[in-house]
Design a protein around this motif. Structure first.
Motif, PDB file in Angstrom:
ATOM      1  N   UNK A  99       0.851  -1.187   0.000  1.00  0.00           N
ATOM      2  CA  UNK A  99       0.000   0.000   0.000  1.00  0.00           C
ATOM      3  C   UNK A  99       0.886   1.236   0.000  1.00  0.00           C
ATOM      4  N   UNK A 100       0.774   2.050  -1.032  1.00  0.00           N
ATOM      5  CA  UNK A 100       1.601   3.255  -1.114  1.00  0.00           C
ATOM      6  C   UNK A 100       0.969   4.369  -0.281  1.00  0.00           C
ATOM      7  N   UNK A 101       1.780   4.954   0.589  1.00  0.00           N
ATOM      8  CA  UNK A 101       1.351   6.076   1.408  1.00  0.00           C
ATOM      9  C   UNK A 101       1.821   7.369   0.747  1.00  0.00           C
ATOM     10  N   UNK A 102       0.889   8.174   0.280  1.00  0.00           N
ATOM     11  CA  UNK A 102       1.224   9.427  -0.384  1.00  0.00           C
ATOM     12  C   UNK A 102       1.410  10.547   0.642  1.00  0.00           C
ATOM     13  N   UNK A 103       2.221  11.563   0.297  1.00  0.00           N
ATOM     14  CA  UNK A 103       2.501  12.661   1.241  1.00  0.00           C
ATOM     15  C   UNK A 103       1.244  13.355   1.752  1.00  0.00           C
ATOM     16  N   UNK A 104       0.210  13.432   0.898  1.00  0.00           N
ATOM     17  CA  UNK A 104      -1.011  14.121   1.311  1.00  0.00           C
ATOM     18  C   UNK A 104      -1.908  13.262   2.195  1.00  0.00           C
ATOM     19  N   UNK A 105      -1.436  12.068   2.540  1.00  0.00           N
ATOM     20  CA  UNK A 105      -2.192  11.199   3.436  1.00  0.00           C
ATOM     21  C   UNK A 105      -3.039  10.151   2.750  1.00  0.00           C
ATOM     22  N   UNK A 106      -3.144  10.223   1.431  1.00  0.00           N
ATOM     23  CA  UNK A 106      -3.918   9.240   0.684  1.00  0.00           C
ATOM     24  C   UNK A 106      -3.157   7.907   0.611  1.00  0.00           C
ATOM     25  N   UNK A 107      -3.903   6.836   0.458  1.00  0.00           N
ATOM     26  CA  UNK A 107      -3.316   5.505   0.298  1.00  0.00           C
ATOM     27  C   UNK A 107      -3.749   4.907  -1.035  1.00  0.00           C
ATOM     28  N   UNK A 108      -2.836   4.148  -1.653  1.00  0.00           N
ATOM     29  CA  UNK A 108      -3.154   3.449  -2.895  1.00  0.00           C
ATOM     30  C   UNK A 108      -2.829   1.966  -2.731  1.00  0.00           C
ATOM     31  N   UNK A 109      -3.770   1.120  -3.097  1.00  0.00           N
ATOM     32  CA  UNK A 109      -3.530  -0.321  -3.065  1.00  0.00           C
ATOM     33  C   UNK A 109      -2.733  -0.706  -4.304  1.00  0.00           C
ATOM     34  N   UNK A 110      -1.505  -1.153  -4.083  1.00  0.00           N
ATOM     35  CA  UNK A 110      -0.584  -1.412  -5.186  1.00  0.00           C
ATOM     36  C   UNK A 110      -0.582  -2.886  -5.590  1.00  0.00           C
TER      37      UNK A 110
END
Length: 255
Positions: A99-110
């Motif tokens: 799961x990628x944690x983006x700087x703005x706090x969003x998460x992406x399922x990779x």
């Protein structure tokens, strides 16, 4: 892009050998431990109920992810929360998630991985259950994805790895039950090893999973440098891992 050293490493002919050796050793130690404690599981169940016999594969894949540049905090393994929401059920615990944690706090399922194994003697009792399980898990996840369970995540990479015991019983031809209609020709009198082979091929061809890795291993050959076989190039470990790394390139600046 993934550098040449890592590509050469995952292309090694014996890349999974240490993990396969750990698999056999762990199953044997779990059975011995349960016997010493007076726990009586039926058949070879005592080797499986202790869990952790696939940890060699988990460790190998986690090390690969770290080597190519995936941040440790993005990798969820047995040590961390592995639950993802489903559509037909509240949640399912997978085996490894990125799961990628983006700087703005969003998460992406990779990426999402499921790793399974089967050892005899109860091949016939388990093969249909295992097939239903792998199909149901994928359908549940893709439906949850379609319905927005993972927010704005791009389509994740979904991988399935199966290690099957290579022995006389798994290689022996099995009679089909066809009281009303014929089974597909590929399954006609096919062994359990070949039935699993056909199932894994279909999981990829029908795009149920992004990639599937199918390995056969004989316990008597665990000390060999190459102690497993890959029945089909389409289901080979190198293809499986290269596909995963290629997908990761869409999210990370890989080494």
């Amino acid at each position: 892009m993934v550098n040449e050293r890592i590509l050469q490493e995952i292309s090694r002919d014996d890349y999974f050998s240490d993990a396969v050796r750990y698999f056999w050793d762990k199953r044997a130690s779990q059975a011995e431990d349960q016997n010493n404690r007076g726990v009586k599981d039926q058949g070879s169940r005592s080797e499986a109920t202790g869990g952790k016999h696939m940890d060699g594969f988990f460790s190998l894949i986690e090390t690969l992810l770290l080597d190519v540049g995936v941040p440790a905090e993005d990798i969820c393994t047995r040590k961390r929360n592995l639950d993802l929401p489903g559509f037909f059920r509240a949640e399912k615990q997978w085996d490894l998630i990125v799961i990628k944690h983006r700087p703005e706090g969003e998460k992406e399922l990779v990426a999402v991985l499921e790793l399974k194994s089967q050892k005899g003697p109860s091949f016939g009792n388990n093969i249909n259950n295992r097939t239903e399980e792998v199909l149901g898990s994928a359908y549940d996840l893709w439906t949850a994805y379609r319905e927005g369970a993972f927010k704005t995540s791009p389509s994740p990479w979904l991988g399935y790895m199966l290690l099957l015991e290579d022995c006389d019983k798994s290689r022996k031809s099995v009679r089909n039950n066809e009281p009303h209609f014929d089974v597909f020709p590929e399954f006609k009198n096919a062994s359990y090893a070949e039935r699993y082979h056909q199932t894994c091929l279909r999981l990829v061809r029908e795009r149920v999973y992004s990639e599937v890795c199918y390995l056969l291993a004989d316990q008597e050959e665990k000390m060999k440098a190459r102690n497993y076989s890959e029945p089909d190039e389409m289901l080979a470990g190198t293809r499986f891992l290269r596909s995963l790394c290629s997908h990761l390139n869409n999210f990370y600046e890989l080494k």
